[in-house]
Design a protein around this motif. Structure first.
Motif, PDB file in Angstrom:
ATOM      1  N   THR A  69      26.738  -1.310 -13.560  1.00  0.00           N
ATOM      2  CA  THR A  69      26.055  -1.290 -14.848  1.00  0.00           C
ATOM      3  C   THR A  69      24.547  -1.322 -14.666  1.00  0.00           C
ATOM      4  O   THR A  69      23.811  -1.413 -15.642  1.00  0.00           O
ATOM      5  CB  THR A  69      26.497  -2.492 -15.697  1.00  0.00           C
ATOM      6  N   ALA A  70      24.061  -1.267 -13.414  1.00  0.00           N
ATOM      7  CA  ALA A  70      22.621  -1.268 -13.158  1.00  0.00           C
ATOM      8  C   ALA A  70      21.989   0.001 -13.713  1.00  0.00           C
ATOM      9  O   ALA A  70      22.639   1.043 -13.842  1.00  0.00           O
ATOM     10  CB  ALA A  70      22.358  -1.381 -11.661  1.00  0.00           C
ATOM     11  N   GLU A  71      20.706  -0.091 -14.032  1.00  0.00           N
ATOM     12  CA  GLU A  71      19.987   1.056 -14.571  1.00  0.00           C
ATOM     13  C   GLU A  71      19.857   2.142 -13.505  1.00  0.00           C
ATOM     14  O   GLU A  71      19.610   1.850 -12.334  1.00  0.00           O
ATOM     15  CB  GLU A  71      18.595   0.634 -15.035  1.00  0.00           C
ATOM     16  N   PRO A  72      20.017   3.422 -13.879  1.00  0.00           N
ATOM     17  CA  PRO A  72      19.847   4.496 -12.894  1.00  0.00           C
ATOM     18  C   PRO A  72      18.387   4.652 -12.497  1.00  0.00           C
ATOM     19  O   PRO A  72      17.480   4.409 -13.300  1.00  0.00           O
ATOM     20  CB  PRO A  72      20.356   5.736 -13.639  1.00  0.00           C
ATOM     21  N   PRO A 115      17.800  11.155 -14.157  1.00  0.00           N
ATOM     22  CA  PRO A 115      18.471  10.302 -13.167  1.00  0.00           C
ATOM     23  C   PRO A 115      18.537  10.970 -11.794  1.00  0.00           C
ATOM     24  O   PRO A 115      18.787  12.174 -11.686  1.00  0.00           O
ATOM     25  CB  PRO A 115      19.876  10.115 -13.755  1.00  0.00           C
ATOM     26  N   SER A 166      29.283   6.488  -8.733  1.00  0.00           N
ATOM     27  CA  SER A 166      28.472   6.991  -9.827  1.00  0.00           C
ATOM     28  C   SER A 166      27.852   8.311  -9.417  1.00  0.00           C
ATOM     29  O   SER A 166      27.516   8.519  -8.248  1.00  0.00           O
ATOM     30  CB  SER A 166      27.371   5.980 -10.184  1.00  0.00           C
ATOM     31  N   PRO A 169      22.069   4.073  -8.940  1.00  0.00           N
ATOM     32  CA  PRO A 169      21.566   2.919  -9.693  1.00  0.00           C
ATOM     33  C   PRO A 169      20.547   2.143  -8.862  1.00  0.00           C
ATOM     34  O   PRO A 169      20.507   2.256  -7.631  1.00  0.00           O
ATOM     35  CB  PRO A 169      22.828   2.083  -9.923  1.00  0.00           C
ATOM     36  N   GLU A 170      19.715   1.372  -9.531  1.00  0.00           N
ATOM     37  CA  GLU A 170      18.808   0.486  -8.811  1.00  0.00           C
ATOM     38  C   GLU A 170      19.624  -0.478  -7.958  1.00  0.00           C
ATOM     39  O   GLU A 170      20.696  -0.918  -8.342  1.00  0.00           O
ATOM     40  CB  GLU A 170      17.941  -0.304  -9.795  1.00  0.00           C
ATOM     41  N   GLU A 180      14.049  -0.905  -6.456  1.00  0.00           N
ATOM     42  CA  GLU A 180      14.031  -1.571  -7.752  1.00  0.00           C
ATOM     43  C   GLU A 180      12.766  -1.202  -8.503  1.00  0.00           C
ATOM     44  O   GLU A 180      11.821  -0.657  -7.929  1.00  0.00           O
ATOM     45  CB  GLU A 180      14.132  -3.086  -7.578  1.00  0.00           C
ATOM     46  N   GLU A 181      12.758  -1.518  -9.775  1.00  0.00           N
ATOM     47  CA  GLU A 181      11.642  -1.161 -10.641  1.00  0.00           C
ATOM     48  C   GLU A 181      10.346  -1.779 -10.144  1.00  0.00           C
ATOM     49  O   GLU A 181      10.309  -2.937  -9.725  1.00  0.00           O
ATOM     50  CB  GLU A 181      11.930  -1.622 -12.067  1.00  0.00           C
ATOM     51  N   GLN A 192       6.769   3.973 -16.156  1.00  0.00           N
ATOM     52  CA  GLN A 192       8.165   3.767 -16.511  1.00  0.00           C
ATOM     53  C   GLN A 192       9.091   4.238 -15.393  1.00  0.00           C
ATOM     54  O   GLN A 192      10.241   3.832 -15.323  1.00  0.00           O
ATOM     55  CB  GLN A 192       8.494   4.518 -17.801  1.00  0.00           C
ATOM     56  N   TYR A 211       8.782   2.743  -8.764  1.00  0.00           N
ATOM     57  CA  TYR A 211       9.725   1.902  -8.028  1.00  0.00           C
ATOM     58  C   TYR A 211       9.066   1.334  -6.779  1.00  0.00           C
ATOM     59  O   TYR A 211       8.002   1.784  -6.351  1.00  0.00           O
ATOM     60  CB  TYR A 211      10.971   2.718  -7.651  1.00  0.00           C
TER      61      TYR A 211
END
Length: 203
Positions: A23-26, A34, A90, A94-95, A143-144, A154, A157
């Motif tokens: 469920t992590a953000e792509p 993505p 997926s 994802p992050e 990660e972000e 936005q 990373y």
């Protein structure tokens, strides 16, 4: 063994062998799309355009083959495209935990040119080498990074290297021999965006 008894065993094996979806953000490229899991190639370039070019390979110290991951000094060079893969089931990355490799590398180097962490004169540096030759066992995490009102931020990373103990170290830029900018363990993260490569070639 009856089919009724075999079915729960099949489900258990499926859970063990195949990582569940996440469920992590792509992770998004600079256009907000993505990043494809092990699919398309991307350039890793600094968040701020004036801070040099993208990442590539170079020879450091007594290396006979370009094995060290470096940042290109020129802003007009995007470097070498790379592929990012995740164990998550997926289509997109994802992050979190990832495997990073260049889309291609020199013929004298390992195939595929997967990123690892090895000790060099300037400390622990990002290299491409066989996993069994790496000095540090672990994995990379994306990660972000910084966020602000700027639209580009936005999609910014940062990278770290983590161990099985869940201890992580920041990956940033280290000023190396003859002014080369090396990727390695440091206190300040290398913040980047991903630019989708239009095509790939080999050397």
């Amino acid at each position: 063994m009856s089919i009724t008894k075999m079915f729960p065993l099949f489900v258990l094996c499926a859970v063990i062998l195949y990582p569940s979806s996440t469920t992590a953000e792509p992770i998004l490229d600079v256009n907000g799309e993505p990043v494809q899991n092990g699919g398309s190639s991307y350039y890793m370039v600094p968040r701020i355009w004036a801070l040099g070019g993208g990442v590539a390979l170079d020879k450091i110290g007594n290396e006979h083959c370009p094995m060290s991951v470096v940042q290109q000094p020129s802003e007009v060079s995007n470097g070498i495209p790379l592929k990012i893969s995740s164990m998550a089931r997926s289509r997109f990355v994802p992050e979190g935990r990832v495997q990073i490799s260049f889309a291609y590398g020199p013929k004298c180097g390992p195939t595929p040119p997967v990123w690892t962490l090895s000790r060099g004169p300037q400390g622990y540096l990002v290299k491409v080498t066989n996993a069994e030759l790496a000095d540090k066992n672990g994995y990379f995490v994306i990660e972000e990074g910084s966020t602000s009102s700027s639209q580009n931020d936005q999609f910014t990373y940062k990278l770290s290297f983590c161990y099985d103990s869940d201890e992580c170290e920041t990956i940033g830029i280290i000023d190396g021999h003859r002014g080369k900018r090396l990727l390695g363990v440091t206190n300040t993260p290398f913040e980047f965006v991903l630019v989708k490569a239009q095509s790939s070639s080999s050397t």
